[in-house]
Design a protein around this motif. Structure first.
Motif, mmCIF file in Angstrom:
data_model
loop_
_atom_site.group_PDB
_atom_site.id
_atom_site.type_symbol
_atom_site.label_atom_id
_atom_site.label_comp_id
_atom_site.label_asym_id
_atom_site.label_seq_id
_atom_site.Cartn_x
_atom_site.Cartn_y
_atom_site.Cartn_z
ATOM 1 N N GLU A 26 -1.019 -3.349 11.881
ATOM 2 C CA GLU A 26 -1.802 -2.089 10.608
ATOM 3 C C GLU A 26 -0.818 -1.433 10.352
ATOM 4 O O GLU A 26 -1.128 -1.074 8.870
ATOM 5 N N SER A 27 0.653 -0.704 11.105
ATOM 6 C CA SER A 27 1.223 -0.181 10.301
ATOM 7 C C SER A 27 1.760 -0.537 8.842
ATOM 8 O O SER A 27 2.058 -0.250 8.047
ATOM 9 N N GLU A 28 2.613 -2.007 8.976
ATOM 10 C CA GLU A 28 2.741 -2.784 8.091
ATOM 11 C C GLU A 28 2.097 -2.846 6.901
ATOM 12 O O GLU A 28 2.456 -3.261 6.181
ATOM 13 N N GLN A 29 0.776 -3.559 7.398
ATOM 14 C CA GLN A 29 -0.297 -4.157 6.323
ATOM 15 C C GLN A 29 -0.652 -1.965 5.124
ATOM 16 O O GLN A 29 -0.619 -2.803 4.186
ATOM 17 N N LEU A 30 -0.431 -1.914 5.470
ATOM 18 C CA LEU A 30 -0.422 -0.154 5.185
ATOM 19 C C LEU A 30 0.527 0.259 4.442
ATOM 20 O O LEU A 30 0.504 0.970 3.073
ATOM 21 N N GLU A 31 1.870 0.029 5.393
ATOM 22 C CA GLU A 31 3.224 -0.095 4.527
ATOM 23 C C GLU A 31 3.158 -0.994 3.113
ATOM 24 O O GLU A 31 3.699 -0.245 1.867
ATOM 25 N N PHE A 32 2.678 -1.735 2.943
ATOM 26 C CA PHE A 32 2.423 -2.470 2.350
ATOM 27 C C PHE A 32 1.644 -2.516 0.405
ATOM 28 O O PHE A 32 2.529 -2.693 0.141
ATOM 29 N N LEU A 33 0.446 -1.664 1.459
ATOM 30 C CA LEU A 33 -0.396 -1.698 0.632
ATOM 31 C C LEU A 33 0.317 -0.348 -0.757
ATOM 32 O O LEU A 33 -0.038 -0.047 -1.512
ATOM 33 N N LYS A 34 1.163 0.975 0.405
ATOM 34 C CA LYS A 34 1.829 1.433 -0.611
ATOM 35 C C LYS A 34 2.438 1.046 -1.220
ATOM 36 O O LYS A 34 2.900 1.809 -1.944
ATOM 37 N N ARG A 35 3.467 0.381 -0.877
ATOM 38 C CA ARG A 35 4.380 0.084 -1.804
ATOM 39 C C ARG A 35 4.232 -0.503 -3.010
ATOM 40 O O ARG A 35 5.067 -0.983 -3.372
ATOM 41 N N LEU A 36 3.014 -1.717 -2.712
ATOM 42 C CA LEU A 36 2.905 -2.273 -3.722
ATOM 43 C C LEU A 36 2.505 -1.302 -5.189
ATOM 44 O O LEU A 36 2.941 -1.242 -6.223
ATOM 45 N N VAL A 37 1.351 -0.456 -4.726
ATOM 46 C CA VAL A 37 0.984 0.773 -5.349
ATOM 47 C C VAL A 37 2.237 1.308 -5.748
ATOM 48 O O VAL A 37 1.919 2.048 -7.248
ATOM 49 N N GLU A 38 2.798 2.486 -5.306
ATOM 50 C CA GLU A 38 4.077 2.595 -5.638
ATOM 51 C C GLU A 38 5.147 2.260 -6.732
ATOM 52 O O GLU A 38 6.179 2.538 -7.375
ATOM 53 N N GLY A 39 4.447 0.562 -6.709
ATOM 54 C CA GLY A 39 6.089 0.494 -7.954
ATOM 55 C C GLY A 39 7.082 0.103 -6.997
ATOM 56 O O GLY A 39 8.072 -0.241 -7.715
ATOM 57 N N TYR A 40 6.600 -0.755 -5.962
ATOM 58 C CA TYR A 40 8.435 -0.815 -5.032
ATOM 59 C C TYR A 40 8.669 -2.609 -5.222
ATOM 60 O O TYR A 40 9.487 -2.832 -5.461
ATOM 61 N N TYR A 41 7.350 -2.674 -5.869
ATOM 62 C CA TYR A 41 7.912 -4.769 -6.089
ATOM 63 C C TYR A 41 7.336 -4.776 -7.776
ATOM 64 O O TYR A 41 7.753 -6.178 -8.351
#
Length: 330
Positions: free
Chosen positions: A107-122
């Protein structure tokens, strides 16, 4: 046992969840929404009469790409075997964590991925502009001009709908990472769709026998679908906000035109496969289910052998109704 016979035929259409790019202008945010939707929940609504679909075209069409896989895998599902045609951000995250086929994210990995998407990590990896989203005082993502506060709409007044569970679970996930999502029913949803007034919604398409994509996806189409996708804002591209989306729509429209210029079915199929991948890249339409149509009849009254046997989405049991025979009754 009561004498009711039935035949099932794949319907010439499919279900989907749409996102209006005019109202959700950041591509990474649209991707985060799509990754949070478990489309299998839409399939399960129909129990044994539907199956998963991964591109925005009915599986009944000869042009539907064989063997295609999810472009936006649900973040809580098992990691698919084929990562060649997926959101590049998802593939990069899988590689970074060293995950394998059939593994799942915690679950923490799922939420981390969504945060990274929104924050422009990729951003650079996926080709879209740098994101400036930060959490505001209310814990909601904003870039100063746009806040991630959205309404997900179910058409009608009932929650008995194939997308209701999927949308509610997506709401729960997104609201944990800085979104403010609300799921509602709306009896006027279909009329609002005709003017492009909805942000995120669930609906279904009916399809013709020819897979031509012009009306629904071409930049010059006057169909209301282009309002739903946000084409008006994309084509205006005020301030260069939609540079990436505009390039995709231009390429998509060109490929649709090429597919119209040939009668070679194999060539058209290749063109449509490319076009469908571009629609997925645009992140405005997430296919959810391919449904079946069920025909039922009383075989104590009708001679079952006289019904049409050449069944397809375009020829039903009664296509040759003049040949149907009734059984003699006492």
């Amino acid at each position: 046992k009561d004498g009711i016979g039935n035949k099932s035929i794949q319907t010439s259409g499919y279900g989907y969840i749409g996102i209006n790019a005019g109202k959700v202008p950041d591509m990474a945010v649209r991707q985060a929404i799509m990754h949070s939707i478990n489309t299998q929940e839409c399939v399960d609504y129909y129990q044994t009469t539907a199956e998963a679909i991964y591109r925005p075209m009915s599986k009944s069409s000869w042009a539907y790409p064989e063997g295609c896989t999810p472009y936006y895998p649900y973040i809580g599902a098992k990691i698919p075997e084929n990562l060649d045609v997926v959101n590049p951000a998802y593939a990069a995250y899988v590689e970074e964590l060293g995950k394998q086929t059939n593994d799942t994210f915690t679950e923490s990995e799922q939420l981390e991925f969504l945060k990274r998407l929104v924050e422009g990590y990729y951003s650079s990896l996926c080709g879209y502009s740098e994101s400036n989203f930060k959490l505001n005082a209310d814990g909601i993502y904003t870039d100063g001009q746009h806040t991630c506060k959205y309404t997900f709409t179910i058409a009608g007044q009932e929650t008995d709908h194939p997308a209701w569970r999927a949308m509610n679970h997506a709401m729960e996930i997104l609201n944990k990472v800085g979104f403010n999502v609300n799921v509602v029913t709306d009896a006027n949803a279909l009329s609002k769709l005709s003017s492009g007034a909805l942000t995120v919604w669930a609906a279904a398409w009916g399809s013709t026998i020819d897979p031509d994509m012009y009306q629904v996806y071409h930049k010059d189409s006057t169909a209301t679908s282009t309002l739903n996708w946000g084409y008006k804002q994309i084509l205006q591209n005020t301030g260069g906000k939609y540079d990436v989306e505009l390039a995709i729509v231009e390429e998509l429209s060109e490929i649709i035109e090429k597919a119209r210029e040939t009668e070679d079915q194999n060539k058209r199929k290749r063109y449509y496969e490319t076009a469908l991948n571009l629609v997925m890249e645009l992140a405005v339409e997430l296919p959810t289910y391919q449904r079946d149509d069920l025909f039922a009849y009383n075989n104590k009254v009708i001679d079952e052998k006289s019904l049409n046997t050449d069944l397809s989405p375009y020829t039903g049991l009664l296509s040759d109704i003049h040949k149907v025979r009734l059984l003699k009754t006492k």
